[in-house]
Design a protein around this motif. Structure first.
Motif, PDB file in Angstrom:
ATOM      1  N   GLU A 105     -72.735  -2.971  31.582  1.00 41.31           N
ATOM      2  CA  GLU A 105     -73.123  -4.362  31.375  1.00 41.31           C
ATOM      3  C   GLU A 105     -73.955  -4.884  32.549  1.00 41.31           C
ATOM      4  O   GLU A 105     -74.946  -5.590  32.354  1.00 41.31           O
ATOM      5  CB  GLU A 105     -71.890  -5.237  31.187  1.00 41.31           C
ATOM      6  N   ASP A 106     -73.546  -4.559  33.760  1.00 40.02           N
ATOM      7  CA  ASP A 106     -74.279  -5.016  34.933  1.00 40.02           C
ATOM      8  C   ASP A 106     -75.698  -4.456  34.926  1.00 40.02           C
ATOM      9  O   ASP A 106     -76.670  -5.165  35.195  1.00 40.02           O
ATOM     10  CB  ASP A 106     -73.529  -4.582  36.200  1.00 40.02           C
ATOM     11  N   THR A 107     -75.817  -3.174  34.612  1.00 35.88           N
ATOM     12  CA  THR A 107     -77.139  -2.550  34.579  1.00 35.88           C
ATOM     13  C   THR A 107     -78.008  -3.158  33.489  1.00 35.88           C
ATOM     14  O   THR A 107     -79.197  -3.414  33.693  1.00 35.88           O
ATOM     15  CB  THR A 107     -76.994  -1.034  34.347  1.00 35.88           C
ATOM     16  N   TYR A 108     -77.439  -3.402  32.308  1.00 30.99           N
ATOM     17  CA  TYR A 108     -78.217  -3.975  31.211  1.00 30.99           C
ATOM     18  C   TYR A 108     -78.764  -5.338  31.595  1.00 30.99           C
ATOM     19  O   TYR A 108     -79.883  -5.703  31.248  1.00 30.99           O
ATOM     20  CB  TYR A 108     -77.348  -4.099  29.957  1.00 30.99           C
ATOM     21  N   ARG A 109     -77.970  -6.139  32.308  1.00 29.43           N
ATOM     22  CA  ARG A 109     -78.444  -7.464  32.724  1.00 29.43           C
ATOM     23  C   ARG A 109     -79.599  -7.345  33.705  1.00 29.43           C
ATOM     24  O   ARG A 109     -80.560  -8.111  33.653  1.00 29.43           O
ATOM     25  CB  ARG A 109     -77.295  -8.251  33.355  1.00 29.43           C
ATOM     26  N   VAL A 110     -79.488  -6.389  34.615  1.00 30.88           N
ATOM     27  CA  VAL A 110     -80.563  -6.190  35.583  1.00 30.88           C
ATOM     28  C   VAL A 110     -81.870  -5.842  34.872  1.00 30.88           C
ATOM     29  O   VAL A 110     -82.950  -6.310  35.261  1.00 30.88           O
ATOM     30  CB  VAL A 110     -80.182  -5.092  36.592  1.00 30.88           C
ATOM     31  N   LEU A 111     -81.789  -5.044  33.823  1.00 29.44           N
ATOM     32  CA  LEU A 111     -82.994  -4.637  33.109  1.00 29.44           C
ATOM     33  C   LEU A 111     -83.676  -5.815  32.408  1.00 29.44           C
ATOM     34  O   LEU A 111     -84.833  -5.712  32.004  1.00 29.44           O
ATOM     35  CB  LEU A 111     -82.673  -3.531  32.107  1.00 29.44           C
ATOM     36  N   ALA A 112     -82.965  -6.933  32.271  1.00 23.87           N
ATOM     37  CA  ALA A 112     -83.593  -8.141  31.730  1.00 23.87           C
ATOM     38  C   ALA A 112     -84.397  -8.871  32.797  1.00 23.87           C
ATOM     39  O   ALA A 112     -85.128  -9.805  32.486  1.00 23.87           O
ATOM     40  CB  ALA A 112     -82.527  -9.074  31.167  1.00 23.87           C
ATOM     41  N   ALA A 113     -84.271  -8.439  34.059  1.00 24.66           N
ATOM     42  CA  ALA A 113     -84.901  -9.161  35.166  1.00 24.66           C
ATOM     43  C   ALA A 113     -86.017  -8.377  35.835  1.00 24.66           C
ATOM     44  O   ALA A 113     -86.585  -8.843  36.820  1.00 24.66           O
ATOM     45  CB  ALA A 113     -83.834  -9.531  36.212  1.00 24.66           C
ATOM     46  N   VAL A 114     -86.357  -7.182  35.328  1.00 28.44           N
ATOM     47  CA  VAL A 114     -87.358  -6.345  35.988  1.00 28.44           C
ATOM     48  C   VAL A 114     -88.563  -6.126  35.079  1.00 28.44           C
ATOM     49  O   VAL A 114     -88.516  -6.384  33.881  1.00 28.44           O
ATOM     50  CB  VAL A 114     -86.761  -4.987  36.418  1.00 28.44           C
ATOM     51  N   ASP A 115     -89.639  -5.627  35.679  1.00 28.99           N
ATOM     52  CA  ASP A 115     -90.875  -5.348  34.942  1.00 28.99           C
ATOM     53  C   ASP A 115     -91.120  -3.855  34.766  1.00 28.99           C
ATOM     54  O   ASP A 115     -92.035  -3.461  34.037  1.00 28.99           O
ATOM     55  CB  ASP A 115     -92.071  -5.965  35.683  1.00 28.99           C
ATOM     56  N   CYS A 116     -90.323  -3.035  35.449  1.00 31.14           N
ATOM     57  CA  CYS A 116     -90.512  -1.587  35.409  1.00 31.14           C
ATOM     58  C   CYS A 116     -89.209  -0.935  35.819  1.00 31.14           C
ATOM     59  O   CYS A 116     -88.337  -1.587  36.424  1.00 31.14           O
ATOM     60  CB  CYS A 116     -91.649  -1.191  36.360  1.00 31.14           C
ATOM     61  N   GLY A 425     -69.135 -12.038  34.916  1.00 30.06           N
ATOM     62  CA  GLY A 425     -69.299 -10.948  33.961  1.00 30.06           C
ATOM     63  C   GLY A 425     -68.671  -9.650  34.425  1.00 30.06           C
ATOM     64  O   GLY A 425     -69.018  -8.576  33.928  1.00 30.06           O
ATOM     65  N   VAL A 426     -67.745  -9.711  35.378  1.00 35.69           N
ATOM     66  CA  VAL A 426     -67.064  -8.506  35.844  1.00 35.69           C
ATOM     67  C   VAL A 426     -66.264  -7.887  34.705  1.00 35.69           C
ATOM     68  O   VAL A 426     -66.266  -6.670  34.504  1.00 35.69           O
ATOM     69  CB  VAL A 426     -66.139  -8.829  37.038  1.00 35.69           C
ATOM     70  N   VAL A 427     -65.572  -8.730  33.957  1.00 37.14           N
ATOM     71  CA  VAL A 427     -64.871  -8.343  32.735  1.00 37.14           C
ATOM     72  C   VAL A 427     -65.015  -9.497  31.752  1.00 37.14           C
ATOM     73  O   VAL A 427     -65.390 -10.608  32.129  1.00 37.14           O
ATOM     74  CB  VAL A 427     -63.355  -8.081  32.975  1.00 37.14           C
ATOM     75  N   GLN A 428     -64.735  -9.236  30.491  1.00 41.38           N
ATOM     76  CA  GLN A 428     -64.659 -10.317  29.520  1.00 41.38           C
ATOM     77  C   GLN A 428     -63.218 -10.823  29.482  1.00 41.38           C
ATOM     78  O   GLN A 428     -62.272 -10.033  29.537  1.00 41.38           O
ATOM     79  CB  GLN A 428     -65.075  -9.830  28.135  1.00 41.38           C
ATOM     80  N   ILE A 429     -63.073 -12.140  29.414  1.00 45.33           N
ATOM     81  CA  ILE A 429     -61.755 -12.752  29.397  1.00 45.33           C
ATOM     82  C   ILE A 429     -61.494 -13.314  28.012  1.00 45.33           C
ATOM     83  O   ILE A 429     -62.288 -14.100  27.481  1.00 45.33           O
ATOM     84  CB  ILE A 429     -61.644 -13.878  30.445  1.00 45.33           C
ATOM     85  N   LEU A 430     -60.379 -12.903  27.425  1.00 45.17           N
ATOM     86  CA  LEU A 430     -59.981 -13.374  26.103  1.00 45.17           C
ATOM     87  C   LEU A 430     -58.654 -14.124  26.224  1.00 45.17           C
ATOM     88  O   LEU A 430     -57.763 -13.699  26.976  1.00 45.17           O
ATOM     89  CB  LEU A 430     -59.815 -12.208  25.124  1.00 45.17           C
ATOM     90  N   GLN A 431     -58.526 -15.209  25.474  1.00 44.44           N
ATOM     91  CA  GLN A 431     -57.275 -15.961  25.439  1.00 44.44           C
ATOM     92  C   GLN A 431     -56.653 -15.805  24.061  1.00 44.44           C
ATOM     93  O   GLN A 431     -57.312 -16.010  23.042  1.00 44.44           O
ATOM     94  CB  GLN A 431     -57.529 -17.443  25.733  1.00 44.44           C
ATOM     95  N   SER A 432     -55.381 -15.431  24.060  1.00 42.27           N
ATOM     96  CA  SER A 432     -54.658 -15.238  22.813  1.00 42.27           C
ATOM     97  C   SER A 432     -53.516 -16.242  22.735  1.00 42.27           C
ATOM     98  O   SER A 432     -52.738 -16.392  23.687  1.00 42.27           O
ATOM     99  CB  SER A 432     -54.093 -13.814  22.740  1.00 42.27           C
ATOM    100  N   ALA A 433     -53.418 -16.934  21.596  1.00 42.48           N
ATOM    101  CA  ALA A 433     -52.325 -17.890  21.415  1.00 42.48           C
ATOM    102  C   ALA A 433     -50.981 -17.186  21.487  1.00 42.48           C
ATOM    103  O   ALA A 433     -49.958 -17.788  21.833  1.00 42.48           O
ATOM    104  CB  ALA A 433     -52.496 -18.597  20.069  1.00 42.48           C
ATOM    105  N   ARG A 434     -50.980 -15.900  21.198  1.00 37.81           N
ATOM    106  CA  ARG A 434     -49.744 -15.118  21.219  1.00 37.81           C
ATOM    107  C   ARG A 434     -49.211 -14.935  22.635  1.00 37.81           C
ATOM    108  O   ARG A 434     -48.012 -14.744  22.848  1.00 37.81           O
ATOM    109  CB  ARG A 434     -50.024 -13.765  20.568  1.00 37.81           C
ATOM    110  N   ARG A 435     -50.104 -15.005  23.636  1.00 36.34           N
ATOM    111  CA  ARG A 435     -49.710 -14.660  25.008  1.00 36.34           C
ATOM    112  C   ARG A 435     -49.765 -15.836  25.979  1.00 36.34           C
ATOM    113  O   ARG A 435     -49.120 -15.801  27.021  1.00 36.34           O
ATOM    114  CB  ARG A 435     -50.613 -13.537  25.529  1.00 36.34           C
ATOM    115  N   GLY A 436     -50.568 -16.846  25.706  1.00 31.28           N
ATOM    116  CA  GLY A 436     -50.636 -18.000  26.577  1.00 31.28           C
ATOM    117  C   GLY A 436     -51.582 -17.816  27.745  1.00 31.28           C
ATOM    118  O   GLY A 436     -52.129 -16.727  27.979  1.00 31.28           O
ATOM    119  N   ASP A 437     -51.784 -18.900  28.524  1.00 35.08           N
ATOM    120  CA  ASP A 437     -52.741 -18.894  29.630  1.00 35.08           C
ATOM    121  C   ASP A 437     -52.320 -17.983  30.777  1.00 35.08           C
ATOM    122  O   ASP A 437     -53.164 -17.526  31.541  1.00 35.08           O
ATOM    123  CB  ASP A 437     -52.928 -20.317  30.172  1.00 35.08           C
TER     124      ASP A 437
END
Length: 532
Positions: A105-116, A425-437
């Protein structure tokens, strides 16, 4: 008062400065030598006096682009790093990227910021799986690729076999800039295709300093290495010359050989990049309209990183200048909120080291300090010249854990740390009603992302964290109408991502297929890497 970027007299200066910029990333499979090559490029540009080494080998310091303790301990890059320097009248913005698949994911984001991009191949291994994935992203984004065959000081494949592999596996025709004289591991130098001279190298001990080069005319090269010289000439004659138009169109790749660890062929790579790599051009906004480089200032936040400065524990937003002239201290607009954003603390980077920057132009990477309001994918623009660039993609996670602090007295720090990791963007954070904050779900492309998350929570927030594995292996996007149905299914869980998307988590494709058969009308849309 100096003219603003929107005045006519400023535009030619912006266009001229943009033309001097070269902004590129180095991509490769793990262990191909990417961070070592990045270090060698900085050495040849004279921005460092001695090259470091991965793991600090031979008593040398660590490479400047691998500044995290985890990177130095493991000898892998786990986060991208930016380096800016001047070379041959150009301003080079070089982005080192993680090679490990867990940090795609980190690499893919960088490729959005370069020209080559520089695609780095191990001479003995050729095209490897992660390199293929990253090349596909370059092709999708229209990023032209220069290919560097690394580790030519060791035994490896025949150069023509490497050329064939490029064309047969990814449809990229190689056009050599130079060619090795002598086989991998026992080579005598590099044939310059333009003038048919031979560049020889006297390698510095350990590769800490620039290798001393000497240039031999064709007659002398043939006298010293008659068979190898003739073979190199015959082989390179089979291949097409470098063609700028087809290179920029993604049909060909300029090809170079060398060895980053001993600084062989690195100058030739730098020269090729400043002469062939494209300068910044108009970038499409979210509606597909190109924004010219001499339009008023705009920038794209492609990375957010905290913990780079242990003394201040600040947070740095990496912004690619897309158009206009950036001026430190100017108040710009945050497109996501419409609110003003002050740019008082702006830095240029050399790994983790920084210097204040007052002016920047299209192609430059600016670090905005304490940019707590900014997240990955945000757009900034000069007041009165609104624009929004396409958002960064989210990726399909394949690994899931719940996180909880083992010290109940640090629940507040835990929540703050989790929120920061999500914003970066280090990880994706998901919240589940089953588990709480108190027990958010961490979702990642690869398990090493969890190690980075727990390490940073411990070091930066002083929070001890326990992770519990969840029995899920894939996610599908769903909608509110399907939540009750899915929650009633055994082995399925619905959680909300930070951007508001609802994700249904499944243990495997068999369970997914079973749910689909019973509930054919509910939405279960794939999360496509790079396109979600």
């Amino acid at each position: 008062m100096p003219p603003t970027p929107s005045t006519p007299q400023a535009a030619p200066d912006v266009a001229a400065e943009a033309a001097r910029r070269r902004t590129f990333a180095v991509i490769s499979h793990p262990d191909a030598g990417k961070s070592t090559l990045t270090e060698a490029l900085a050495l040849h540009a004279r921005v460092i006096g001695e090259a470091g080494a991965v793991h600090g080998k031979s008593g040398r310091r660590a490479v400047i682009s691998d500044w995290m303790e985890m990177e130095q301990a493991r000898g892998i890059s786990v986060t991208s790093a930016a380096l800016q320097f001047e070379y041959a009248g150009h301003v080079v913005n070089l982005l080192d990227t993680p090679g490990h698949a867990d940090f795609s994911e980190d690499t893919y984001r960088v490729l959005a910021a370069v020209d080559c991009a520089v695609m780095l191949l191990d001479a003995a291994k050729g095209l490897e799986p992660q390199t293929l994935k990253l090349f596909d992203v370059c092709r999708h984004r229209g990023v032209p690729v220069v290919t560097f065959i690394n580790k030519w000081d060791r035994p490896g494949m025949h150069p023509l076999d490497l050329v064939d592999e490029l064309e047969q596996r990814i449809g990229l025709r190689a056009t050599p800039v130079n060619w090795p004289v002598g086989e991998a591991g026992v080579f005598h130098g590099l044939l310059d295709r333009n003038d048919e001279t031979l560049t020889t190298f006297e390698r510095a001990p350990g590769g800490a300093r620039i290798a001393v080069e000497a240039t031999l005319a064709a007659a002398e090269a043939k006298e010293r290495h008659p068979d190898e010289w003739d073979t190199a000439l015959d082989e390179v004659a089979l291949l097409d010359d470098v063609d700028t138009e087809s290179f920029l169109a993604g049909q060909t790749t300029p090809l170079l050989f060398g060895a980053g660890v001993v600084n062989v062929g690195v100058r030739q790579l730098l020269d090729t990049l400043v002469s062939l790599a494209p300068a910044p051009e108009a970038r499409p906004d979210a509606d597909g309209r190109p924004r010219p480089v001499d339009a008023p200032f705009s920038g794209l936040v492609f990375k957010v990183q905290a913990g780079m400065d242990k003394a201040h524990r600040d947070r740095l937003a990496f912004v690619r200048v897309c158009s206009g002239r950036f001026e430190r201290g100017a108040v710009v607009t945050h497109a996501a909120t419409g609110r003003p954003f002050a740019t008082k603390y702006a830095r240029t980077m050399l790994g983790r080291e920084r210097e204040t920057i007052d002016i920047a132009y299209p192609g430059d990477i600016v670090g905005l300090v304490n940019a707590n309001a900014l997240t990955v994918g945000d757009t900034l623009y000069a007041d009165g010249a609104p624009v929004s660039f396409p958002p960064m993609p989210s990726f399909a996670p394949e690994h899931f854990v719940t996180a909880r602090t083992t010290d109940t007295g640090k629940a507040k720090q835990f929540r703050r740390g989790i929120e920061q990791l999500a914003e970066e963007g280090v990880v994706q954070i998901l919240q589940s009603a089953r588990r709480g904050d108190g027990a958010p779900i961490l979702a990642a492309v690869g398990p090493l992302q969890f190690e980075v998350a727990t390490t940073r929570l411990s070091q930066e927030f002083g929070v001890p964290v326990a992770l519990d594995n969840l029995p899920y292996g894939l996610a599908r996007r769903t909608d509110p109408d399907a939540v009750a149905v899915l929650d009633a299914e055994a082995g399925v869980e619905v959680a909300e991502r930070r951007d508001g998307a609802l994700l249904a988590l499944f243990p495997d494709t068999w369970r997914l297929a079973s749910v689909r058969r019973r509930h054919p009308d509910i939405r279960l849309a794939p999360l496509v890497a790079g396109a979600d």
